[in-house]
Write a protein that holds these residues in place. Structure first.
Motif, PDB file in Angstrom:
ATOM      1  N   SER A 448       0.895  -1.215   0.134  1.00 22.74           N
ATOM      2  CA  SER A 448       0.074  -0.032  -0.108  1.00 22.74           C
ATOM      3  C   SER A 448       0.966   1.212   0.148  1.00 22.74           C
ATOM      4  CB  SER A 448      -0.837  -0.141   1.224  1.00 22.74           C
ATOM      5  OG  SER A 448      -1.743   1.014   1.096  1.00 22.74           O
ATOM      6  N   VAL A 449       0.827   2.201  -0.773  1.00 28.14           N
ATOM      7  CA  VAL A 449       1.647   3.217  -1.170  1.00 28.14           C
ATOM      8  C   VAL A 449       1.190   4.435  -0.594  1.00 28.14           C
ATOM      9  CG1 VAL A 449       3.022   4.388  -3.071  1.00 28.14           C
ATOM     10  CG2 VAL A 449       2.292   2.085  -3.314  1.00 28.14           C
ATOM     11  N   PRO A 450       2.002   4.816   0.248  1.00 26.48           N
ATOM     12  CA  PRO A 450       1.627   6.442   0.851  1.00 26.48           C
ATOM     13  C   PRO A 450       1.249   7.142  -0.316  1.00 26.48           C
ATOM     14  CG  PRO A 450       3.210   5.488   2.184  1.00 26.48           C
ATOM     15  CD  PRO A 450       3.070   4.577   1.013  1.00 26.48           C
ATOM     16  N   GLY A 451       0.318   7.982  -0.391  1.00 25.67           N
ATOM     17  CA  GLY A 451      -0.038   9.013  -1.343  1.00 25.67           C
ATOM     18  C   GLY A 451       0.128   8.426  -2.612  1.00 25.67           C
ATOM     19  N   GLY A 452      -0.167   6.999  -2.868  1.00 26.15           N
ATOM     20  CA  GLY A 452      -0.406   6.468  -4.271  1.00 26.15           C
ATOM     21  C   GLY A 452      -1.323   5.518  -4.249  1.00 26.15           C
ATOM     22  N   SER A 453      -1.034   4.275  -4.927  1.00 22.50           N
ATOM     23  CA  SER A 453      -2.298   3.341  -4.883  1.00 22.50           C
ATOM     24  C   SER A 453      -2.575   2.877  -3.838  1.00 22.50           C
ATOM     25  CB  SER A 453      -1.587   2.410  -6.164  1.00 22.50           C
ATOM     26  OG  SER A 453      -1.541   2.814  -7.175  1.00 22.50           O
ATOM     27  N   GLU A 454      -3.694   2.428  -3.288  1.00 26.85           N
ATOM     28  CA  GLU A 454      -3.903   1.941  -2.161  1.00 26.85           C
ATOM     29  C   GLU A 454      -3.478   0.605  -1.920  1.00 26.85           C
ATOM     30  OE1 GLU A 454      -5.373   1.490   1.731  1.00 26.85           O
ATOM     31  OE2 GLU A 454      -5.026   3.313   0.591  1.00 26.85           O
ATOM     32  N   LEU A 455      -3.673  -0.324  -2.814  1.00 27.28           N
ATOM     33  CA  LEU A 455      -3.393  -1.828  -2.676  1.00 27.28           C
ATOM     34  C   LEU A 455      -3.053  -2.132  -4.042  1.00 27.28           C
ATOM     35  CD1 LEU A 455      -3.373  -3.785  -0.747  1.00 27.28           C
ATOM     36  CD2 LEU A 455      -5.634  -4.654  -1.598  1.00 27.28           C
ATOM     37  N   LEU A 456      -1.714  -2.679  -3.879  1.00 25.78           N
ATOM     38  CA  LEU A 456      -1.202  -3.679  -4.954  1.00 25.78           C
ATOM     39  C   LEU A 456      -0.897  -5.097  -4.676  1.00 25.78           C
ATOM     40  CD1 LEU A 456       1.968  -1.293  -5.654  1.00 25.78           C
ATOM     41  CD2 LEU A 456      -0.384  -1.424  -7.060  1.00 25.78           C
ATOM     42  N   SER A 489       2.688 -13.664 -10.296  1.00 26.50           N
ATOM     43  CA  SER A 489       3.590 -12.356  -9.937  1.00 26.50           C
ATOM     44  C   SER A 489       4.047 -12.424  -8.353  1.00 26.50           C
ATOM     45  CB  SER A 489       2.679 -11.008  -9.749  1.00 26.50           C
ATOM     46  OG  SER A 489       2.479 -10.674 -11.257  1.00 26.50           O
ATOM     47  N   THR A 490       5.490 -12.503  -8.131  1.00 27.07           N
ATOM     48  CA  THR A 490       5.954 -13.077  -6.807  1.00 27.07           C
ATOM     49  C   THR A 490       6.228 -12.137  -5.853  1.00 27.07           C
ATOM     50  OG1 THR A 490       8.246 -12.823  -7.771  1.00 27.07           O
ATOM     51  CG2 THR A 490       7.255 -14.990  -7.925  1.00 27.07           C
ATOM     52  N   SER A 491       6.273 -10.494  -6.383  1.00 28.19           N
ATOM     53  CA  SER A 491       6.624  -9.816  -5.409  1.00 28.19           C
ATOM     54  C   SER A 491       6.067  -8.286  -6.164  1.00 28.19           C
ATOM     55  CB  SER A 491       8.061  -9.528  -5.136  1.00 28.19           C
ATOM     56  OG  SER A 491       8.357  -8.575  -4.231  1.00 28.19           O
ATOM     57  N   VAL A 492       5.979  -7.252  -5.367  1.00 26.29           N
ATOM     58  CA  VAL A 492       5.774  -5.935  -5.972  1.00 26.29           C
ATOM     59  C   VAL A 492       6.196  -4.926  -4.711  1.00 26.29           C
ATOM     60  CG1 VAL A 492       3.299  -5.840  -4.803  1.00 26.29           C
ATOM     61  CG2 VAL A 492       3.914  -4.502  -6.747  1.00 26.29           C
ATOM     62  N   ASP A 493       6.662  -3.926  -5.375  1.00 26.65           N
ATOM     63  CA  ASP A 493       7.626  -2.994  -4.475  1.00 26.65           C
ATOM     64  C   ASP A 493       7.063  -1.565  -5.140  1.00 26.65           C
ATOM     65  OD1 ASP A 493       8.472  -1.974  -2.089  1.00 26.65           O
ATOM     66  OD2 ASP A 493      10.450  -1.881  -2.900  1.00 26.65           O
ATOM     67  N   TYR A 494       7.379  -0.322  -4.322  1.00 30.28           N
ATOM     68  CA  TYR A 494       7.116   0.832  -4.866  1.00 30.28           C
ATOM     69  C   TYR A 494       8.460   1.816  -4.434  1.00 30.28           C
ATOM     70  CZ  TYR A 494       6.007   2.274  -0.265  1.00 30.28           C
ATOM     71  OH  TYR A 494       5.840   2.357   1.278  1.00 30.28           O
ATOM     72  N   ALA A 495       8.681   3.036  -5.176  1.00 32.29           N
ATOM     73  CA  ALA A 495       9.523   3.792  -4.849  1.00 32.29           C
ATOM     74  C   ALA A 495       9.121   4.929  -3.812  1.00 32.29           C
ATOM     75  CB  ALA A 495       9.848   4.799  -5.973  1.00 32.29           C
ATOM     76  N   GLY A 496       9.661   5.075  -2.795  1.00 31.81           N
ATOM     77  CA  GLY A 496       9.131   5.792  -1.639  1.00 31.81           C
ATOM     78  C   GLY A 496       8.843   7.292  -1.894  1.00 31.81           C
ATOM     79  N   LEU A 497      10.012   7.991  -2.754  1.00 28.44           N
ATOM     80  CA  LEU A 497       9.916   9.226  -3.039  1.00 28.44           C
ATOM     81  C   LEU A 497       9.475   9.378  -4.509  1.00 28.44           C
ATOM     82  CD1 LEU A 497      13.442  10.235  -1.950  1.00 28.44           C
ATOM     83  CD2 LEU A 497      11.336  10.520  -0.732  1.00 28.44           C
ATOM     84  N   ALA A 498       8.813   8.599  -5.124  1.00 28.58           N
ATOM     85  CA  ALA A 498       8.365   8.616  -6.464  1.00 28.58           C
ATOM     86  C   ALA A 498       7.199   7.631  -6.621  1.00 28.58           C
ATOM     87  CB  ALA A 498       9.303   8.288  -7.781  1.00 28.58           C
ATOM     88  N   VAL A 499       6.228   7.636  -5.681  1.00 28.43           N
ATOM     89  CA  VAL A 499       5.227   6.809  -5.571  1.00 28.43           C
ATOM     90  C   VAL A 499       4.367   6.254  -6.600  1.00 28.43           C
ATOM     91  CG1 VAL A 499       5.063   7.667  -3.173  1.00 28.43           C
ATOM     92  CG2 VAL A 499       3.398   8.596  -4.844  1.00 28.43           C
ATOM     93  N   SER A 518       4.767   3.407 -14.341  1.00 25.13           N
ATOM     94  CA  SER A 518       5.083   4.904 -13.744  1.00 25.13           C
ATOM     95  C   SER A 518       3.741   5.536 -13.509  1.00 25.13           C
ATOM     96  CB  SER A 518       5.673   5.793 -14.862  1.00 25.13           C
ATOM     97  OG  SER A 518       5.156   5.495 -16.263  1.00 25.13           O
ATOM     98  N   ASN A 519       2.697   4.808 -13.455  1.00 23.42           N
ATOM     99  CA  ASN A 519       1.307   5.355 -13.150  1.00 23.42           C
ATOM    100  C   ASN A 519       0.735   4.627 -11.746  1.00 23.42           C
ATOM    101  OD1 ASN A 519       0.670   2.983 -14.533  1.00 23.42           O
ATOM    102  ND2 ASN A 519      -0.128   4.333 -16.159  1.00 23.42           N
ATOM    103  N   GLY A 520       1.447   4.135 -10.905  1.00 25.72           N
ATOM    104  CA  GLY A 520       0.941   3.449  -9.840  1.00 25.72           C
ATOM    105  C   GLY A 520       0.241   2.167 -10.071  1.00 25.72           C
ATOM    106  N   GLY A 521       0.835   1.526 -11.232  1.00 29.29           N
ATOM    107  CA  GLY A 521       0.087   0.205 -11.543  1.00 29.29           C
ATOM    108  C   GLY A 521      -1.144   0.344 -12.378  1.00 29.29           C
ATOM    109  N   ALA A 543      14.389   4.450  -3.279  1.00 31.93           N
ATOM    110  CA  ALA A 543      13.498   5.540  -2.984  1.00 31.93           C
ATOM    111  C   ALA A 543      13.260   6.431  -4.157  1.00 31.93           C
ATOM    112  CB  ALA A 543      14.052   6.273  -1.567  1.00 31.93           C
ATOM    113  N   SER A 544      13.988   6.729  -5.001  1.00 32.78           N
ATOM    114  CA  SER A 544      13.991   7.718  -6.142  1.00 32.78           C
ATOM    115  C   SER A 544      13.300   6.746  -7.354  1.00 32.78           C
ATOM    116  CB  SER A 544      15.117   8.306  -6.457  1.00 32.78           C
ATOM    117  OG  SER A 544      15.591   9.126  -5.405  1.00 32.78           O
ATOM    118  N   GLY A 545      13.491   5.641  -7.310  1.00 36.07           N
ATOM    119  CA  GLY A 545      12.811   4.854  -8.332  1.00 36.07           C
ATOM    120  C   GLY A 545      13.961   4.518  -9.621  1.00 36.07           C
ATOM    121  N   ASP A 546      15.116   4.756  -9.036  1.00 36.32           N
ATOM    122  CA  ASP A 546      16.182   4.754 -10.228  1.00 36.32           C
ATOM    123  C   ASP A 546      17.002   3.168 -10.164  1.00 36.32           C
ATOM    124  OD1 ASP A 546      17.869   4.969  -8.016  1.00 36.32           O
ATOM    125  OD2 ASP A 546      18.938   6.499  -8.609  1.00 36.32           O
ATOM    126  N   THR A 547      16.653   2.515  -9.208  1.00 32.63           N
ATOM    127  CA  THR A 547      17.372   1.293  -9.085  1.00 32.63           C
ATOM    128  C   THR A 547      16.457   0.061  -8.285  1.00 32.63           C
ATOM    129  OG1 THR A 547      19.461   2.340  -8.502  1.00 32.63           O
ATOM    130  CG2 THR A 547      19.332   0.074  -7.779  1.00 32.63           C
TER     131      THR A 547
END
Length: 829
Positions: A448-456, A489-499, A518-521, A543-547
């Protein structure tokens, strides 16, 4: 003899008033294999469906379903979500029985039980067995193995697996005794060489069918038929003296295995479907037979022959209002579609639901719709024209009070409609998905992404789903995760500074198994930096979504920056746990066994972090969503926290031990709630804390989540007090409430439908996979036991290593062997 412990459903170990009220996140489409559907023969509107790993459901008048086994699959009884048979009492519409258990091999340490409800599933009592039940074993679509005597509600028969034979109760399911006069307990083993016991177990008995037209002896139905998985001597047995003696039914077909045996009482006839495989995945030949009870004669009524017969038969629906009318289904016609046949003259002639005209053109005598689960259309039917009618069709029933109403189970959902008799006039029927309320998915990862998609939600077999806001949790998604669409799909994660930046991993080698959004899934694209040989495992987004850091199942831990090719991280053991700091792009975290690792240079190198004194096994790692450097680690000794990027740790409390997955979610005010699955004062359950782990509250109550070692967990990043639990077979549950110190005021979320609601495990790691679109039983702890880096194309324990159409790694890690589970799936055992 089995004795009933008369355990009521509401025997919660925790105080109910302290728990949240739970609802299901809605997909609306089922999502897994439905091997059995049972209508009550004398009371209109009463019907049940069983899932292989997702429990039991009762049909509602609006075509939706209500789960009725959600309180009986706690951590110690997780296997109760496996159901190998259902039966109703013909004389009492409130009574339903179920044979419960998941596996007959070592994957399930628990013996099974026969559960009975006298209130249509609101409460249950149990007669514990002295052997196991295989709700997710081969042959689970045959049956039903349970049956109640239509003349005597006290008499219940159960046909067991594993050579345990036939069992009988004469006291309404309170006690059962072995029917010693029934000698053939089955000889067939799907694969005698399978060392896991999954395919080498004796298949046993397949069905019990009473002849309600026969006379009674001392108040019991005199004629009973029992099917046995034996293709060398005889497979159908009969008793004409109410079960005292048994003999092989004379003149019966040989070679094949019977799957279904249905009585049409007006005709005084039995109909039986046969396949050369036990199902639910196999079968390349088969037959349909009619047995006349008056003349004791057999008639072969197989709908097709020659090159048109390339499948066995499973599902069988007999019309009780219109004698001679029936439907049968190909158990597995994998291409181009399932095949269903209709007869209105007792099987003398048949019409198909589709047929070739001039290849590749065909006439399709049906229309399809999926209003309850639009993602089935976009994610399955529109992707390929293959198999829109389903696969693994074992359950097929015609409503005994409505000849137009029919239902059938597939490897994905329940389908059917309300105009079956139109087949006879217009030769065209309307078919819809009808699984609303059934949530049968193995959840692999939540976020669940703070400021982004509620549930992945990353799931097995159906890829995954995005819920943009909390208000969408009660609405079936328009699409599952596609382009790329991973089987699992085995795993999902988000970038904390680029939600809006999301990454996910898939589990099917041969193509790139990373998807990025790049649009929250909402939409996805392939990460072409991934190779076609790396897959599975878990991902962490910087955090920035570059790696992207990827702890793969096949090639160890790898890193990619700016979507470039992945390179190996030699400092980390294969299958290490990984996480990213959500506020500082430089930091990644990892763990293996009892060692914690830290990277301060964006994952390029890792060094050993702070020690976790007293812990010998790290189970999960999370970073605080909004505070840089704050890290939580769950272990066998409790939860540890760091506020300095993992340089040192403090044990939060000794109240919880043996903690598995943990999560953080927004709480009241400026607090963050900490959620944990672990062993606490109320047992092995879900707990929540509003004071950083100083005190804990039971949030689970009587709600079942199955094995806590296999549950996934996420706290909402946007809705105060909302928490999500992903289960291994029952989809995702959620609840909303306030945690105050050591007490809770729980309130259910109003956004979920009240009717919304498919292997599990003990503390060891197991994985049982089925087909690419059936229901997958996946259980993972978050631990590893061998620090093996992988430089060649090998896969670890329980991952796929072969099968029809598979193009990935075929070499297993040292100590494991690639073992075929079915023609489409082999795994490292």
């Amino acid at each position: 003899m089995w004795t009933s412990k008369a355990l009521a459903l509401l025997l919660a170990a925790a105080p109910i008033e302290a728990a949240f009220s739970w609802s299901s996140v809605k997909t609306g489409g089922g999502g897994g294999f439905i091997p059995g559907i049972v209508f009550h023969p004398k009371t209109k509107g009463v019907a049940y469906a069983r899932a292989d790993i997702g429990g039991i459901y009762r049909l509602n008048s609006d075509d939706s379903w209500t789960p009725i086994s959600d309180g009986i699959a706690q951590d110690s009884t997780w296997h109760n979500w496996g159901s190998d048979a259902l039966a109703v009492d013909p004389q009492n519409a409130d009574v339903v029985y179920a044979a419960l258990g998941m596996y007959t091999n070592s994957w399930d340490p628990n013996n099974g039980a026969i559960a009975k409800s006298t209130d249509q599933g609101s409460t249950w009592t149990f007669s514990n067995l002295t052997f196991k039940v295989g709700g997710n074993m081969p042959g689970r679509g045959t049956g039903e193995r349970l049956a109640v005597d239509p003349a005597n509600s006290n008499i219940v028969y159960y046909g067991a697996r594993s050579g345990h034979g036939l069992w009988k109760s004469t006291d309404g399911g309170v006690t059962f005794s072995n029917v010693t006069s029934f000698k053939n307990t089955g000889t067939y083993r799907e694969d005698p060489s399978d060392s896991t016991g999954y395919e080498s177990d004796i298949m046993g008995l397949l069905f019990v069918t009473f002849d309600s037209t026969s006379s009674t002896i001392s108040g019991a139905t005199s004629r009973i038929f029992v099917g046995v998985a034996d293709n060398t001597t005889a497979s159908v047995y009969v008793s004409t003296d109410a079960g005292s003696t048994w003999s092989a039914l004379a003149g019966q077909p040989g070679t094949f295995f019977p799957h279904k045996c249905k009585l049409q009482p007006t005709e005084k006839a039995l109909y039986l479907t046969y396949s050369d495989g036990i199902g639910p995945y196999d079968g390349t030949n088969g037959a349909v037979w009619r047995y006349d009870l008056t003349t004791s004669t057999w008639t072969n009524i197989t709908p097709v022959s020659g090159s048109n017969l390339y499948f066995g038969f499973g599902g069988l629906g007999v019309d009780m209002l219109k004698p001679g009318y029936l439907v049968v289904a190909a158990l597995n016609s994998w291409w181009p579609n399932a095949q269903i046949f209709r007869s209105n003259d007792s099987g003398t002639t048949w019409s198909p639901i589709w047929e070739w005209t001039s290849y590749p053109s065909m006439n399709q005598y049906y229309g399809l719709s999926t209003p309850n689960a639009p993602w089935i259309n976009t994610g399955f039917w529109e992707v390929t024209n293959d198999e829109p009618l389903g696969w693994m069709i074992e359950a097929l029933e015609i409503d005994p009070f409505n000849s137009d109403h029919w239902l059938y189970g597939t490897g994905l959902t329940i389908m059917g409609g309300h105009d079956l008799t139109s087949w006879d006039s217009a030769h065209n029927v309307s078919i819809s998905t009808l699984a609303n309320g059934i949530e049968e998915m193995a959840v692999e990862s939540l976020a669940s992404v703070p400021g982004g998609s509620e549930l992945l939600v990353a799931v097995g077999d159906d890829s995954g789903f995005t819920y943009a806001s909390s208000s969408s949790l009660g609405t079936a998604p328009a699409s599952n995760w596609m382009a790329p669409e991973f089987t699992t799909s085995t795993s999902v994660d988000y970038a904390g500074l680029a939600v809006a930046d999301i990454v996910r991993s898939g589990n099917s080698a041969g193509t790139q198994q990373l998807g990025v959004s790049s649009n929250g899934g909402s939409t996805w694209s392939i990460d072409y930096g991934a190779s076609t040989t790396a897959y599975g495992g878990t991902v962490a987004y910087s955090a920035s979504g570059d790696t992207v850091l990827w702890s793969t199942a096949s090639q160890g831990v790898m890193r990619s920056q700016y979507t470039n090719s992945f390179t190996s991280i030699s400092a980390l053991p294969a299958t290490a746990l990984i996480a990213s700091d959500k506020q500082n792009d430089n930091y990644f975290y990892a763990a293996y066994a009892s060692t914690f690792y830290v990277s301060s240079n964006n994952g390029q190198t890792f060094a050993t972090g702070g020690s976790l004194s007293g812990a010998s096994q790290i189970n999960y790692v999370i970073a605080h969503p909004t505070t840089a450097g704050k890290v939580y680690v769950s272990t066998n000794a409790g939860i540890y926290a760091s506020t300095n990027f993992g340089s040192s740790f403090t044990l939060l409390t000794s109240a919880l031990t043996n903690v598995y997955e943990i999560a953080l979610g927004v709480g009241s005010g400026s607090t963050w709630y900490l959620y944990a699955f672990g062993t606490g004062p109320d047992g092995n359950r879900l707990y929540g804390s509003a004071d950083n782990g100083n005190t804990w509250t039971d949030l689970q109550g009587s709600q079942s989540f199955g094995s806590i070692a296999s549950c996934k967990l996420a706290g909402s990043g946007n809705v105060a007090g909302q928490v999500y639990v992903g289960t291994n077979g029952r989809g995702v549950f959620y609840a909303k409430g306030t945690i105050t110190g050591g007490s809770t005021s729980g309130t259910s979320s109003t956004s979920a439908s009240s009717t919304s609601t498919s292997h599990a495990t003990t503390l060891t790691t197991i994985t049982t996979s089925t087909t690419t679109t059936g229901s997958t039983a996946t259980t993972t702890t978050h631990t590893s036991t061998a620090a093996t880096t992988t430089s060649t194309c090998t896969v670890g324990q329980y991952y796929q290593c072969g099968g029809s159409g598979y193009t990935g790694c075929t070499n297993c890690a040292s100590g494991y062997t690639c073992v075929a589970q079915n023609p489409y799936y082999s795994q490292c055992i």
